[in-house]
Scaffold this active site. Structure first.
Site, mmCIF file in Angstrom:
data_model
loop_
_atom_site.group_PDB
_atom_site.id
_atom_site.type_symbol
_atom_site.label_atom_id
_atom_site.label_comp_id
_atom_site.label_asym_id
_atom_site.label_seq_id
_atom_site.Cartn_x
_atom_site.Cartn_y
_atom_site.Cartn_z
ATOM 1 N N ALA A 45 1.453 7.938 -2.770
ATOM 2 C CA ALA A 45 0.856 8.484 -1.552
ATOM 3 C C ALA A 45 1.483 7.735 -0.393
ATOM 4 O O ALA A 45 2.223 6.763 -0.594
ATOM 5 C CB ALA A 45 -0.657 8.315 -1.553
ATOM 6 N N ILE A 109 0.427 1.746 -3.438
ATOM 7 C CA ILE A 109 -0.245 1.523 -2.157
ATOM 8 C C ILE A 109 0.751 0.875 -1.207
ATOM 9 O O ILE A 109 1.484 -0.042 -1.586
ATOM 10 C CB ILE A 109 -1.516 0.659 -2.327
ATOM 11 C CG1 ILE A 109 -2.253 0.519 -0.990
ATOM 12 C CG2 ILE A 109 -1.191 -0.714 -2.924
ATOM 13 C CD1 ILE A 109 -3.643 -0.096 -1.128
ATOM 14 N N VAL A 140 3.138 -1.981 -5.092
ATOM 15 C CA VAL A 140 3.055 -2.105 -3.636
ATOM 16 C C VAL A 140 4.306 -1.479 -3.044
ATOM 17 O O VAL A 140 5.426 -1.788 -3.462
ATOM 18 C CB VAL A 140 2.934 -3.574 -3.203
ATOM 19 C CG1 VAL A 140 2.923 -3.678 -1.675
ATOM 20 C CG2 VAL A 140 1.668 -4.200 -3.784
ATOM 21 N N LYS A 141 4.105 -0.588 -2.070
ATOM 22 C CA LYS A 141 5.231 0.094 -1.439
ATOM 23 C C LYS A 141 5.711 -0.695 -0.232
ATOM 24 O O LYS A 141 4.922 -1.047 0.648
ATOM 25 C CB LYS A 141 4.826 1.502 -1.006
ATOM 26 C CG LYS A 141 4.512 2.432 -2.162
ATOM 27 C CD LYS A 141 4.045 3.796 -1.684
ATOM 28 C CE LYS A 141 5.186 4.636 -1.186
ATOM 29 N NZ LYS A 141 4.721 6.029 -0.876
ATOM 30 N N ILE A 142 7.014 -0.959 -0.217
ATOM 31 C CA ILE A 142 7.660 -1.638 0.903
ATOM 32 C C ILE A 142 8.844 -0.784 1.352
ATOM 33 O O ILE A 142 9.669 -0.392 0.520
ATOM 34 C CB ILE A 142 8.153 -3.044 0.497
ATOM 35 C CG1 ILE A 142 6.972 -3.926 0.064
ATOM 36 C CG2 ILE A 142 8.915 -3.695 1.649
ATOM 37 C CD1 ILE A 142 7.388 -5.301 -0.453
#
Length: 374
Positions: A45, A109, A140-142
């Site tokens: 998302a 996320i 974790v999205k970076i």
């Protein structure tokens, strides 16, 4: 063909199907579990998707009201709601994670897009989210911005699962993989367990065609007859060609002594993930960004409409490694006709970061207005 057979065929060809949507109503009604049972094996998302869910779904109303009653700040509420959704979704996909021995079943996320230009803040935010979510099957999205690359390496070095997002250019992708490998090397040097780390490199696909086609259509409008025909042949070609060359680079970068040392220590490849795979142009086949990008060690994350279209009439075959020469020729032709793909992909990165930051701020502003109206 049974819809689950089409998803199963992608799995047999080495591609995971993830859903590009998360929303509390899907979780509470059992819809997300049903997608999992159909063969969907993860979720992504982004701030735009969550902002739309927050404004359009009634599923958040009671939780928002309760938090507003106790005087909680809007930004804090947004993060708590998102973290709760990610935790619930991760629990739904935990059986997939366990069955696949930690290789699939992930929920992502994203760190705040408002700090995409600050490495230290991105690292701190990624650590905070990892701790607060506290699920082994969360990524974790970076973003793959210049400031994001050192943060990606740092978090991989800490053993975090990282979804590297907003990749458009193959040249940037090379740096993403270097950050991934560098993080694994640091983790190994510190005695960490490489078998526990999973990562994906997320390419935003259809946006490339949207931007390139717009430039081409302007040139077509000014061209004479024969040149119009030649330019029209290039419409809808850039995104898939760019992705095929990225996948070719994936194979090259996960090869050789550097990779061999990491693989022997238990490392998994950083899979290519195809995002933004809904078809924006109605004249294109609605499943083209699925069907043309199928290959081993990949993920395609689809909005519900694209997933349902593929389950209904999609065609599954190994396509990513087909006609790579043709893909290179298409990009060469675009360049010869004045399409600067490097400039376009930089524009897309800048717009992507700005767009996500705007959506994130809109989520906070929306709750602030709710507070004011009370």
């Amino acid at each position: 063909m049974n819809p689950t057979d089409r998803i199963g065929e992608l799995k047999r060809l080495g591609q995971s199907v993830w859903l590009d949507q998360i929303e509390r109503g899907m979780i509470r009604t059992g819809q997300l579990e049903r997608f999992r049972d159909l063969g969907v094996s993860g979720i992504t998302a982004n701030p735009t998707i969550f902002a739309k869910a927050l404004e359009s779904s009634d599923a958040y109303a009671a939780d928002i009201a309760r938090r507003l009653e106790r005087g909680q700040e809007a930004e804090s509420i947004v993060w708590e709601l998102l973290i709760e959704d990610v935790q619930s979704a991760a629990d739904i996909f935990r059986p997939v994670f366990d069955r696949e021995h930690g290789q699939d079943g992930f929920v992502s996320i994203e760190v705040s897009p408002e700090i995409a230009g600050d490495t230290d803040k991105t690292i701190a935010a990624a650590r905070d989210l990892r701790q607060r979510v506290s699920r082994p099957n969360v990524m974790v999205k970076i973003p793959a911005t210049p400031s994001g690359l050192p943060a990606i390496e740092a978090m991989i070095a800490e053993g975090a699962n990282i979804n590297v997002t907003l990749i458009f250019a193959v040249e940037r992708y090379v740096k993403v993989v270097d950050a991934f490998l560098g993080g694994l090397e640091r983790l190994r040097a510190n005695g960490g367990d490489l078998t526990k780390v999973q990562s994906v490199a997320s390419f935003f696909v259809s946006r490339v065609d949207t931007k390139v086609d717009d430039r081409l259509n302007k040139k077509i409008a000014q061209a004479d007859g024969p040149r119009k025909v030649e330019l029209r042949k290039l419409l809808g070609k850039a995104a898939i060609a760019n992705s095929k060359l990225a996948y070719e680079m994936f194979s090259q970068l996960h090869f050789g002594p550097r990779w061999d040392r990491l693989r022997d220590a238990g490392a998994s490849v950083q899979r290519c993930l195809w995002a933004s795979t809904s078809t924006k142009n109605p004249s294109y086949r609605d499943t083209m960004y699925v069907e043309e990008l199928i290959g081993p060690a990949t993920v395609n994350t689809m909005p519900i409409s694209t997933l349902e279209a593929f389950m209904d009439h999609g065609r599954a075959a190994l396509t990513l490694q087909q006609d790579v020469g043709g893909a290179r020729h298409a990009l060469d032709e675009l360049a010869l006709n004045g399409i600067d793909l490097a400039a376009i992909t930089q524009e897309l990165e800048d717009e992507g970061v700005a767009g996500f930051a705007k959506s994130f701020r809109e989520s906070i502003d929306h709750l602030s207005k709710v507070r004011s109206a009370r």
